[in-house]
Design a protein around this motif. Structure first.
Motif: not given
Length: 253
Positions: A151, A195-196, A198, A200-203, A215, A217-218
């Motif tokens: 991680k 790890i976000c 929400h 699991g994305c990487v901010p 982040c 992604c969202h």
């Protein structure tokens, strides 16, 4: 009917000679049944034939059977000794039972140890479970990323202004209420898992509306303490377990 009468007539004639010498006539007792029992008192003992048989000592003995019950039994013990019932072989039996139980206990212990060893992590995995980081290489106001257990971990060397801003934020309006002082051991260094929470994305560090992490992604925005302020993420960025081994050295895990 004729046959039945003939048989009924012959049976008394055949049985009368057999009981002639031992049973007196019923008329002699004049109907007194008690005198019938006295007729047998004169025969005090019946003649019993001599019988020959072999004992467990393979010796032929002759014994006269008696109509009187007795518990006395004589054994031929000239070639062996006889122990009391229930005492023969006890030490050996106890040894066998104790040895068997010891073997069973040892086998069960070995099986449990084998199972626990298969469930525990390997030595190389245990070595990767902790990570030592030297904080002296991090410049003030910058963020470094290290890898721990697969991680990404963000380590931020915060400035005095960033520490003051994080402490002054209104925690009552946050989704996941948590004070900045509860998220750090030393306020200068913030250690969080990158790890976000929400999906699991990487901010991205140093971005977003709060100059913390963003982040893409969202659209989740985190402040300089890693707390969620805007977006769909439900929780703050996780703080891993770590400890200081020196003034500027930490071990994560």
């Amino acid at each position: 009917m004729a046959f039945r009468r003939a048989v009924a007539t012959l049976i008394p004639r055949v049985a009368q000679p057999a009981f002639k010498n031992c049973v007196p006539s019923v008329s002699a007792f004049h109907g007194d049944v008690s005198n019938l029992c006295c007729a047998f008192d004169n025969k005090k003992e019946r003649s019993v034939p001599q019988m020959s048989f072999r004992t467990f000592a393979s010796e032929s003995i002759t014994s006269k059977l008696s109509v009187t019950p007795t518990h006395k039994i004589e054994y031929d013990e000239h070639s062996h000794s006889r122990k009391a019932p229930g005492t023969e072989g006890r030490p050996f039996a106890y040894l066998v039972l104790t040895g068997g139980r010891f073997v069973y206990a040892s086998a069960a212990r070995l099986a449990i140890i084998k199972v626990l060893m298969t469930l525990s992590a390997a030595a190389d995995t245990m070595a990767l479970s902790s990570l030592e980081v030297d904080l002296s290489t991090i410049e003030e106001g910058s963020t470094v990323t290290v890898k721990w257990r697969g991680k990404p971990v963000f380590i931020r060397y915060r400035t005095e202004a960033e520490i003051a801003r994080a402490a002054a934020d209104d925690v009552a309006s946050m989704k996941d209420i948590q004070k900045d002082v509860d998220r750090t051991i030393n306020p200068k260094y913030l250690v969080i898992i990158g790890i976000c929470t929400h999906l699991g994305c990487v901010p991205i560090a140093g971005a977003g509306n709060y100059d913390g992490w963003f982040c893409p992604c969202h659209g989740s925005h985190y402040d300089i303490s890693g707390r969620i302020r805007e977006g769909p993420a439900p929780f703050n960025l996780e703080v891993p377990q770590y400890r200081y081994t020196a003034e500027q050295k930490i071990i994560i895990g």
